[in-house]
Design a protein around this motif. Structure first.
Motif, PDB file in Angstrom:
ATOM      1  N   UNK A  52      36.168 -33.949  56.850  1.00  0.00           N
ATOM      2  CA  UNK A  52      37.356 -33.074  56.784  1.00  0.00           C
ATOM      3  C   UNK A  52      38.431 -34.189  56.395  1.00  0.00           C
ATOM      4  N   UNK A  53      38.475 -35.474  57.419  1.00  0.00           N
ATOM      5  CA  UNK A  53      39.387 -36.488  57.248  1.00  0.00           C
ATOM      6  C   UNK A  53      39.379 -37.167  55.919  1.00  0.00           C
ATOM      7  N   UNK A  54      38.094 -37.467  55.229  1.00  0.00           N
ATOM      8  CA  UNK A  54      37.779 -38.089  54.184  1.00  0.00           C
ATOM      9  C   UNK A  54      38.144 -37.082  52.989  1.00  0.00           C
ATOM     10  N   UNK A  55      38.124 -35.816  53.116  1.00  0.00           N
ATOM     11  CA  UNK A  55      38.483 -35.070  52.041  1.00  0.00           C
ATOM     12  C   UNK A  55      40.066 -35.079  51.966  1.00  0.00           C
ATOM     13  N   UNK A  56      40.869 -35.247  53.160  1.00  0.00           N
ATOM     14  CA  UNK A  56      42.390 -35.367  53.045  1.00  0.00           C
ATOM     15  C   UNK A  56      42.817 -36.706  52.335  1.00  0.00           C
ATOM     16  N   UNK A  57      41.733 -37.844  52.738  1.00  0.00           N
ATOM     17  CA  UNK A  57      42.285 -38.974  52.010  1.00  0.00           C
ATOM     18  C   UNK A  57      41.917 -38.927  50.731  1.00  0.00           C
ATOM     19  N   UNK A  58      40.883 -38.226  50.212  1.00  0.00           N
ATOM     20  CA  UNK A  58      40.554 -38.110  48.675  1.00  0.00           C
ATOM     21  C   UNK A  58      41.681 -37.425  47.959  1.00  0.00           C
ATOM     22  N   UNK A  59      42.254 -36.419  48.767  1.00  0.00           N
ATOM     23  CA  UNK A  59      43.346 -35.459  48.035  1.00  0.00           C
ATOM     24  C   UNK A  59      44.468 -36.343  48.018  1.00  0.00           C
ATOM     25  N   UNK A  60      44.813 -37.116  49.065  1.00  0.00           N
ATOM     26  CA  UNK A  60      45.814 -38.104  48.972  1.00  0.00           C
ATOM     27  C   UNK A  60      45.836 -39.092  47.776  1.00  0.00           C
ATOM     28  N   UNK A  61      44.529 -39.626  47.844  1.00  0.00           N
ATOM     29  CA  UNK A  61      44.335 -40.690  46.467  1.00  0.00           C
ATOM     30  C   UNK A  61      44.771 -39.850  44.949  1.00  0.00           C
ATOM     31  N   UNK A  62      44.439 -38.659  45.066  1.00  0.00           N
ATOM     32  CA  UNK A  62      44.487 -37.911  43.824  1.00  0.00           C
ATOM     33  C   UNK A  62      46.067 -37.826  43.541  1.00  0.00           C
ATOM     34  N   UNK A  63      46.786 -37.255  44.663  1.00  0.00           N
ATOM     35  CA  UNK A  63      48.070 -37.312  44.619  1.00  0.00           C
ATOM     36  C   UNK A  63      48.998 -38.464  44.161  1.00  0.00           C
ATOM     37  N   UNK A  64      48.325 -39.637  44.859  1.00  0.00           N
ATOM     38  CA  UNK A  64      49.028 -41.104  44.517  1.00  0.00           C
ATOM     39  C   UNK A  64      48.618 -41.443  43.040  1.00  0.00           C
ATOM     40  N   UNK A  65      47.665 -41.017  42.776  1.00  0.00           N
ATOM     41  CA  UNK A  65      47.357 -41.466  41.168  1.00  0.00           C
ATOM     42  C   UNK A  65      48.286 -40.617  40.390  1.00  0.00           C
ATOM     43  N   UNK A  66      48.508 -39.260  40.435  1.00  0.00           N
ATOM     44  CA  UNK A  66      49.211 -38.514  39.861  1.00  0.00           C
ATOM     45  C   UNK A  66      50.639 -38.764  39.646  1.00  0.00           C
ATOM     46  N   UNK A  67      51.135 -39.224  41.189  1.00  0.00           N
ATOM     47  CA  UNK A  67      52.479 -39.701  41.185  1.00  0.00           C
ATOM     48  C   UNK A  67      52.752 -40.945  40.265  1.00  0.00           C
ATOM     49  N   UNK A  68      51.701 -41.874  40.286  1.00  0.00           N
ATOM     50  CA  UNK A  68      52.112 -43.234  39.539  1.00  0.00           C
ATOM     51  C   UNK A  68      52.071 -42.964  38.259  1.00  0.00           C
ATOM     52  N   UNK A  69      50.930 -42.079  37.585  1.00  0.00           N
ATOM     53  CA  UNK A  69      51.129 -41.561  36.345  1.00  0.00           C
ATOM     54  C   UNK A  69      52.176 -41.065  35.847  1.00  0.00           C
ATOM     55  N   UNK A  70      52.826 -40.202  36.866  1.00  0.00           N
ATOM     56  CA  UNK A  70      53.997 -39.444  36.215  1.00  0.00           C
ATOM     57  C   UNK A  70      55.301 -40.347  36.086  1.00  0.00           C
ATOM     58  N   UNK A  71      55.144 -41.727  36.647  1.00  0.00           N
ATOM     59  CA  UNK A  71      56.424 -42.697  36.644  1.00  0.00           C
ATOM     60  C   UNK A  71      55.550 -43.743  35.784  1.00  0.00           C
ATOM     61  N   UNK A  72      56.263 -43.971  34.670  1.00  0.00           N
ATOM     62  CA  UNK A  72      55.516 -44.908  33.764  1.00  0.00           C
ATOM     63  C   UNK A  72      56.235 -46.296  34.098  1.00  0.00           C
TER      64      UNK A  72
END
Length: 150
Positions: free
Chosen positions: A1-21
């Motif tokens: 459960x904790x690892x899935x939250x970390x995975x979801x957070x990493x996905x969100x971080x990657x998306x936020x970085x890609x949204x800001x060139x």
């Protein structure tokens, strides 16, 4: 459960970085104090399947998402369950402490009763001594009166 939250957070971080060139890995490193090697591993392909310490992700999450990431990822039911678990834990701890205090109070009340009984016994013994002294003094006074009369 904790690892899935970390995975979801990493996905969100990657998306936020890609949204800001303009957000580069170097800017993230400079702004967060997280080492460049850790940042490179976080933003690498398939990094959501790797294990990262939350302490490394938290400053990056604040920078890119404006939140700490994990707490806001929980749904309402999950938060309520966590709150209920914590509340139950502390209520049990509190009840255990209350019971211990009740036992201590009961013990101390018994000690007070024993001391009260002892004080009453000693006061009665003292009163008996005073009565004996008065009787002896009276007898002594009578003897002295007879002795001086003769």
């Amino acid at each position: 459960m904790y690892q899935s939250k970390i995975s979801n957070l990493i996905i969100k971080l990657k998306k936020a970085k890609n949204d800001d060139p303009e957000m580069t890995l170097q800017k993230i490193c400079d702004s967060t104090g997280v080492s460049m090697s850790t940042i490179q591993r976080i933003f690498a392909d398939n990094s959501e399947n790797q294990s990262f310490r939350y302490e490394s992700l938290k400053p990056i999450s604040f920078l890119l998402l404006g939140t700490d990431g994990l707490e806001n990822d929980m749904d309402s039911d999950e938060l309520q369950m966590q709150v209920a678990e914590i509340k139950d834990k502390y209520e049990k701890k509190l009840e255990k402490e209350r019971e211990q205090h009740r036992k201590s109070i009961t013990f101390l009340m018994k000690q007070i009763d024993l001391k009260d009984d002892r004080i009453t016994f000693l006061l009665n013994a003292l009163e008996d001594r005073v009565q004996q002294y008065k009787l002896l003094k009276s007898q002594y006074d009578d003897l002295m009166a007879k002795y001086y009369k003769e």
